[in-house]
Design a protein around this motif. Structure first.
Motif, PDB file in Angstrom:
ATOM      1  N   ASN A  86      25.218 -94.511  73.082  1.00  0.00           N
ATOM      2  CA  ASN A  86      24.812 -93.149  72.749  1.00  0.00           C
ATOM      3  C   ASN A  86      25.958 -92.349  72.146  1.00  0.00           C
ATOM      4  O   ASN A  86      27.105 -92.493  72.560  1.00  0.00           O
ATOM      5  N   LYS A  87      25.592 -91.481  71.214  1.00  0.00           N
ATOM      6  CA  LYS A  87      26.556 -90.507  70.713  1.00  0.00           C
ATOM      7  C   LYS A  87      26.429 -89.288  71.614  1.00  0.00           C
ATOM      8  O   LYS A  87      25.339 -88.767  71.799  1.00  0.00           O
ATOM      9  N   SER A  88      27.527 -88.847  72.190  1.00  0.00           N
ATOM     10  CA  SER A  88      27.428 -87.842  73.257  1.00  0.00           C
ATOM     11  C   SER A  88      27.371 -86.402  72.765  1.00  0.00           C
ATOM     12  O   SER A  88      27.319 -85.494  73.580  1.00  0.00           O
ATOM     13  N   PHE A  89      27.466 -86.188  71.469  1.00  0.00           N
ATOM     14  CA  PHE A  89      27.499 -84.813  70.952  1.00  0.00           C
ATOM     15  C   PHE A  89      26.436 -84.628  69.866  1.00  0.00           C
ATOM     16  O   PHE A  89      25.822 -85.596  69.416  1.00  0.00           O
ATOM     17  N   CYS A  93      18.713 -83.292  71.065  1.00  0.00           N
ATOM     18  CA  CYS A  93      19.342 -84.192  70.084  1.00  0.00           C
ATOM     19  C   CYS A  93      20.208 -85.244  70.801  1.00  0.00           C
ATOM     20  O   CYS A  93      20.131 -86.440  70.503  1.00  0.00           O
ATOM     21  N   VAL A  94      20.985 -84.789  71.779  1.00  0.00           N
ATOM     22  CA  VAL A  94      21.878 -85.718  72.493  1.00  0.00           C
ATOM     23  C   VAL A  94      21.073 -86.615  73.435  1.00  0.00           C
ATOM     24  O   VAL A  94      21.259 -87.837  73.468  1.00  0.00           O
ATOM     25  N   ASN A  95      20.133 -86.023  74.171  1.00  0.00           N
ATOM     26  CA  ASN A  95      19.380 -86.816  75.155  1.00  0.00           C
ATOM     27  C   ASN A  95      18.505 -87.870  74.500  1.00  0.00           C
ATOM     28  O   ASN A  95      18.377 -88.975  74.992  1.00  0.00           O
ATOM     29  N   GLN A  96      17.875 -87.501  73.378  1.00  0.00           N
ATOM     30  CA  GLN A  96      16.929 -88.425  72.730  1.00  0.00           C
ATOM     31  C   GLN A  96      17.559 -89.195  71.572  1.00  0.00           C
ATOM     32  O   GLN A  96      16.921 -90.071  71.001  1.00  0.00           O
ATOM     33  N   GLN A  97      18.788 -88.814  71.190  1.00  0.00           N
ATOM     34  CA  GLN A  97      19.477 -89.487  70.075  1.00  0.00           C
ATOM     35  C   GLN A  97      18.635 -89.442  68.803  1.00  0.00           C
ATOM     36  O   GLN A  97      18.493 -90.439  68.084  1.00  0.00           O
ATOM     37  N   LYS A  98      18.051 -88.248  68.553  1.00  0.00           N
ATOM     38  CA  LYS A  98      17.196 -88.084  67.368  1.00  0.00           C
ATOM     39  C   LYS A  98      17.556 -86.806  66.626  1.00  0.00           C
ATOM     40  O   LYS A  98      17.970 -85.822  67.257  1.00  0.00           O
ATOM     41  N   PRO A  99      17.339 -86.784  65.306  1.00  0.00           N
ATOM     42  CA  PRO A  99      17.581 -85.547  64.547  1.00  0.00           C
ATOM     43  C   PRO A  99      16.630 -84.425  64.973  1.00  0.00           C
ATOM     44  O   PRO A  99      15.453 -84.678  65.245  1.00  0.00           O
TER      45      PRO A  99
END
Ligand code: UT7
Length: 330
Positions: free
Chosen positions: A7-10, A135-141
């Protein structure tokens, strides 16, 4: 486990867009129908003109245009979006469907959820805060669209309110990121003071009685000191919590309600006014759209650079207030 560790955390702002309706109403245009002057409006507010929608042009129309520009800027396709948030207090329909759904449909962003948020003029700081979480939790735009047609709520014979507002939309696309991006936010409200700025929609704010007038009503003298106080408080809190000094911040993007409010904040804080971005002269108060329209102006005119610290700050009906701190990484 693998997916969590990758995951990207930001989250960061990856695209910015804005749209202003074509029709421009200048102060001298208003002099024709109101007992007012260009001199009064400029000296009391800093406003010289405002954009106003054409007949049949609605909140979602402005929002879709701003959203398309932000998506193009971010190089994100509508189908990739995970969520569309529309901040507005002047949506196409009084109750439902939400304007975010209309925008989602027109964009063809059919994989995305869609929801409206109403924190009045503070809508954008609130939406950035909630959008960054998703955005961070779902890793989606995530697409955030702030779109307003305040001109439809105004009594155009009331010089104390109608000269102040304009129509427009601003939008940003958030993407998951390995580096911060959006760093922090302060959100607040004083729900005991809602009566100083409201639109009763035919019902009295105080008594619930039906009334004939249903325009925006404001006690500007009461809002002014509140605005100065909470803007300073938001800026101070964001700086203090992140161990920063005002001098570390390259740009403050304030809600554009009145130039004198922003001047008072700078003066009271003892900081240079030049650090506060101002475009109120061209667009007036566009409610929740004002911060992203200003961000678009600042960014697309080449004045924000990679790594700059940017702080947004707003206030509005509710009463609400809030702001965000970010490192510019586009
Ligand atoms: O997004 C949040 C939105 N709201 C705000 O941010 C509002 C915050 N408040 C303000 O920005 C200011 O209070 C206003 C711009 C609304 C008003 O400025 P002010 O310096 O507080 O003026 P005032 O209300 O004290 O009015 C001064 C005079 C009055 O005349 P009298 O009673 O002194 O004879 C008003 O009737 O100016 C008069 N006035 C105007 N004159 C010419 C009010 N509006 C106008 C006008 N043209 N458009």
């Amino acid at each position: 486990m693998d997916s969590v560790s990758s995951n990207k955390s930001f989250a960061r702002i990856a695209g910015v867009g804005a749209y202003l309706p074509e029709r421009v109403v200048s102060n001298s245009d208003l002099e024709q129908s109101l007992t007012t002057t260009d001199e009064w409006i400029v000296s009391h507010t800093g406003i010289r003109q405002r954009h106003v929608v054409a007949e049949g042009q609605n909140c979602s129309d402005l929002g879709v245009e701003a959203a398309r520009r932000a998506l193009t800027d971010a190089e994100v396709a509508p189908e990739e979006l995970g969520l569309v948030i529309c901040t507005t207090c002047t949506g196409d329909y009084a109750n439902f469907p939400g304007t975010a759904c209309l925008i989602q449909g027109q964009l063809g962003a059919l994989a995305a959820g869609a929801v409206d948020m109403n924190a009045a003029c503070t809508g954008f700081p609130y939406a950035l805060a909630l959008g960054r979480g998703y955005c961070v939790n779902q890793q989606k735009p995530v697409l955030i669209v702030a779109s307003e047609v305040l001109s439809r709520l105004l009594d155009w014979s009331d010089r104390s309110t109608c000269v102040l507002f304009g129509d427009g939309a601003g939008a940003v696309v958030l993407l998951p990121s390995t580096e911060p991006g959006l760093m922090d936010e302060v959100l607040g409200a004083d729900g005991t003071n809602g009566g100083v700025l409201f639109r009763a929609d035919g019902t009295s704010f105080e008594t619930g009685e039906k009334r004939e007038r249903h325009f925006l009503e404001m006690n500007g003298k009461a809002v002014f000191p509140f605005a100065v106080r909470v803007m300073e408080r938001v800026i101070d809190e964001l700086l203090e919590r992140n161990h920063l000094a005002f001098d570390d911040v390259q740009h403050v993007i304030p809600h554009q309600a009145n130039r004198r409010i922003i001047e008072a904040v700078a003066r009271h804080m003892g900081v240079p006014l030049e650090r506060f971005f101002l475009n109120i002269d061209c667009v007036a108060n566009t409610s929740s759209a004002s911060v992203p329209i200003a961000l678009d102006d600042l960014y697309h005119s080449g004045r924000i650079h990679q790594g700059d610290l940017v702080l947004t700050v707003g206030f509005g009906a509710g009463l609400t207030f809030g702001g965000n701190l970010m490192v510019w990484r586009k």
